[in-house]
Structures are given as C-alpha cells and as structure tokens.
Design a protein around this motif. Sequence first.
Motif, PDB file in Angstrom:
ATOM      1  N   ARG A  28       0.848  -1.182   0.000  1.00  0.00           N
ATOM      2  CA  ARG A  28       0.000   0.000   0.000  1.00  0.00           C
ATOM      3  C   ARG A  28       0.888   1.237   0.000  1.00  0.00           C
ATOM      4  N   VAL A  29       0.295   2.373  -0.356  1.00  0.00           N
ATOM      5  CA  VAL A  29       1.019   3.635  -0.348  1.00  0.00           C
ATOM      6  C   VAL A  29       0.182   4.646   0.426  1.00  0.00           C
ATOM      7  N   VAL A 118       5.085  16.898   0.161  1.00  0.00           N
ATOM      8  CA  VAL A 118       4.407  15.601   0.099  1.00  0.00           C
ATOM      9  C   VAL A 118       5.303  14.560   0.763  1.00  0.00           C
ATOM     10  N   GLU A 119       4.696  13.720   1.587  1.00  0.00           N
ATOM     11  CA  GLU A 119       5.406  12.620   2.225  1.00  0.00           C
ATOM     12  C   GLU A 119       4.746  11.327   1.759  1.00  0.00           C
ATOM     13  N   PRO A 124       3.114  -2.399   3.920  1.00  0.00           N
ATOM     14  CA  PRO A 124       2.781  -3.773   3.509  1.00  0.00           C
ATOM     15  C   PRO A 124       1.271  -3.898   3.306  1.00  0.00           C
ATOM     16  N   PRO A 125       0.802  -4.948   2.650  1.00  0.00           N
ATOM     17  CA  PRO A 125      -0.642  -5.133   2.463  1.00  0.00           C
ATOM     18  C   PRO A 125      -1.350  -5.241   3.805  1.00  0.00           C
ATOM     19  N   LYS A 138      -8.329   5.186   9.719  1.00  0.00           N
ATOM     20  CA  LYS A 138      -8.877   5.744   8.487  1.00  0.00           C
ATOM     21  C   LYS A 138      -9.069   7.255   8.613  1.00  0.00           C
ATOM     22  N   ASP A 139      -9.232   7.798   9.850  1.00  0.00           N
ATOM     23  CA  ASP A 139      -9.455   9.223  10.028  1.00  0.00           C
ATOM     24  C   ASP A 139      -8.186  10.034   9.844  1.00  0.00           C
ATOM     25  N   ASP A 140      -7.006   9.408  10.048  1.00  0.00           N
ATOM     26  CA  ASP A 140      -5.755  10.162   9.960  1.00  0.00           C
ATOM     27  C   ASP A 140      -5.390  10.461   8.498  1.00  0.00           C
ATOM     28  N   GLN A 141      -5.265   9.424   7.681  1.00  0.00           N
ATOM     29  CA  GLN A 141      -4.849   9.617   6.299  1.00  0.00           C
ATOM     30  C   GLN A 141      -5.475   8.523   5.453  1.00  0.00           C
ATOM     31  N   ASP A 142      -5.570   8.776   4.169  1.00  0.00           N
ATOM     32  CA  ASP A 142      -6.132   7.784   3.243  1.00  0.00           C
ATOM     33  C   ASP A 142      -5.019   6.951   2.654  1.00  0.00           C
ATOM     34  N   ASP A 143      -5.237   5.641   2.584  1.00  0.00           N
ATOM     35  CA  ASP A 143      -4.294   4.752   1.928  1.00  0.00           C
ATOM     36  C   ASP A 143      -4.756   4.525   0.500  1.00  0.00           C
TER      37      ASP A 143
END
Length: 144
Positions: A28-29, A118-119, A124-125, A138-143
Amino acid sequence: MPDDQKTETLPIIEETVSLTSQKVATGRVRIATRTESVEQILPAQLSSVDVEVARVPVGRKIDAVPEIRTEGELTIIPVVEERLVVTRELYLREEVHVRRVEKTETIEIPTTTRRQTVEIDRLPPRGEDADPAQSHNKDDQDDL
C-alpha cells in the motif's frame, strides 16, 4: 479373429488448462501533504514626487495679468496686486515657482507565502503490518 492378431486399445487422454487471475495486494502507499509558511522579503520600488516651492519677488509694472506657465519641470504662478496711483497699474509682486522632483527608492516588504510538501510511505498489504504500534486509522490519512 485369430489370437495373433489381437487388437490393442489405447486410451486417448487429453489435458486441458484453465487459467484464472486473482488480484493480490502486494503493498500500500500512504500520501500525506503538509502546508508550511515561508517568510520572504520581497523588493518593491516606491516612487514619490516632492514639490519645492520658492517665492521669487519681482516688483515690476505689467499691463495685463500673466498666464500660469510651465518651463520644463518648473511651473510659474504669477501673483499680482493693484496699486492706486493716479491711474491704476498692475505690478507683478512675485512669482511662485513650483518644481517637481521625482525620486525612486527600493524598499523590502516582509511577506508570508505558503507551499505544500508531500510525504509518501510504502506500507505492507493489510493484515501484514510488521509493527502493531502503527495500526491503521482511516481518520488520519487515506491509503491508496
């Protein structure tokens, strides 16, 4: 059929292949943007016009009121008075000389601008987190 002419039966076998595909997450990113303020000094040019005023005494008799006139950057404004003599005569008492002097100076104006950085983190999956302390919220950042 004679025995020496026995017929042998060979079974025919056929192999077939069936191909299917399946999506498998290999990683994942996570991308996060951050806006920061940058203090800058911007140069600016200011122009101004100063006015120099000089009163020039004349004291000369004239026949008519002179017009306001301009000679280059100099504007001459006549100032007249009437004097009673046996007859009326005009005298040019003085002239007011107005000269425009233009000057330009460079000043520095502090200002604040913003820019984003941008960071990018490769993860990993799902289900294969190596560090349990980095649980996904999920509230912090979107994968992606």
